[in-house]
Design an enzyme around this catalytic site. Structure first.
Site, mmCIF file in Angstrom:
data_model
loop_
_atom_site.group_PDB
_atom_site.id
_atom_site.type_symbol
_atom_site.label_atom_id
_atom_site.label_comp_id
_atom_site.label_asym_id
_atom_site.label_seq_id
_atom_site.Cartn_x
_atom_site.Cartn_y
_atom_site.Cartn_z
ATOM 1 N N ASP A 1 -5.772 -3.263 -2.747
ATOM 2 C CA ASP A 1 -4.745 -2.971 -1.753
ATOM 3 C C ASP A 1 -4.169 -4.216 -1.080
ATOM 4 O OD1 ASP A 1 -3.708 -2.104 1.020
ATOM 5 O OD2 ASP A 1 -4.101 -0.185 0.041
ATOM 6 N N SER B 1 0.834 -1.202 0.000
ATOM 7 C CA SER B 1 0.000 0.000 0.000
ATOM 8 C C SER B 1 0.867 1.251 0.000
ATOM 9 C CB SER B 1 -0.964 -0.057 1.180
ATOM 10 O OG SER B 1 -2.002 0.883 1.033
#
Length: 277
Positions: free
Chosen positions: A166, A41
């Site tokens: 993500d 991320s």
């Protein structure tokens, strides 16, 4: 004393990832250089820039970037504009374009993993396979976008017919990956959420957040408990945080970036000095 190969593990956490810049600055000023960087991320965003330029200068660029108007664009504009956007798109609040443009601009000529000066991998979650996926070769920017495609905020990223979201969904602080790739010394750069105790949810909007935190902390604790004896792990300090950091709107609070960077830097310098690194 760091024993190679040395890995930097950069975890996820939205704008709280600014603390990683302070940690990186402390490490690089102490002469600690990575042989491997793995990120998830926002950790993938910070990490890929360090992999392209593993010098102290990159932390100055990251500091300016975190405080820039471009950083604000990544997380969208006003609430009313966001509502119009989500009404049109149906699944996400923000466009990936500001982050995509920023990555291409900051990476310059580095367009593939092979162009980086330090080995780099980033984690994403495959929707179709419901599985963790590690990007380590090929086009760089799409991989980092996939790793940082927070559900609801950014759209899934399509790569070769597969959709990715993500990486924090499956592996938020990927310590085990660094060990798997042969690291002997691991520096963990995490945003501080694991330091704050969890509380049972009181409101509907707390439920998903608490459930996600239980999942990510369980994975991290399991991987930390499985570290082999020959591997040294250093968990870098954030310098503290606040309950405001856990707010549902904390991901938009880029104005606090300079404070977070400074706080993490000072705490990390003290930590490294104490460890004689």
């Amino acid at each position: 004393m760091s024993v190679g190969p040395v890995a930097f593990v950069l975890g996820g956490g939205g704008v709280l990832g600014a603390v990683e810049v302070g940690m990186l600055r402390a490490l690089l000023r102490h002469g600690v250089r990575p042989d491997l960087i793995v990120g998830t991320s926002i950790g993938a965003v910070n990490g890929v820039l360090v992999a392209a330029d593993p010098t102290e200068a990159v932390t100055e660029r990251l500091g300016r970037l975190w405080a820039s108007p471009q950083a604000r664009e990544v997380y969208g504009g006003s609430t009313s504009r966001q509502l119009v956007r989500v009404a049109r798109r149906g699944t996400h609040l923000h466009s990936p374009k500001p982050l995509r443009d920023m990555l291409y601009r900051e990476l310059g000529g580095a367009t593939s993993f092979a162009d980086l000066r330090v080995r780099f991998e980033c984690c994403a979650a495959s929707i179709e396979r419901a599985a963790e996926h590690w990007f380590s070769q090929g086009d760089l920017v799409p991989a980092v976008l996939a790793s940082s495609a927070v559900p609801g905020l950014l759209p899934p990223i399509a790569i070769e017919g597969e959709h990715f979201i993500d990486g924090g969904i499956v592996n938020s602080i990927p310590v085990g990956r660094a060990v798997e790739l042969g690291a002997r010394t691991v520096y963990v750069l995490q945003v501080g959420r694991i330091d704050r105790p969890l509380k049972a949810p009181r409101y509907l909007w707390d439920v998903a957040k608490v459930a996600f935190e239980v999942s990510r902390r369980h994975r991290y604790a399991r991987e930390m408990s499985a570290i082999p004896e020959h591997v040294d792990v250093y968990v870098m300090p954030t310098g503290g945080g606040s309950e405001r950091d856990d707010s549902p709107l904390a991901y938009r609070d880029v104005a606090a970036a300079a404070r977070r960077i400074s706080r993490a830097y000072e705490a990390s310098v003290e930590y490294l000095d104490a460890m004689s690194v």
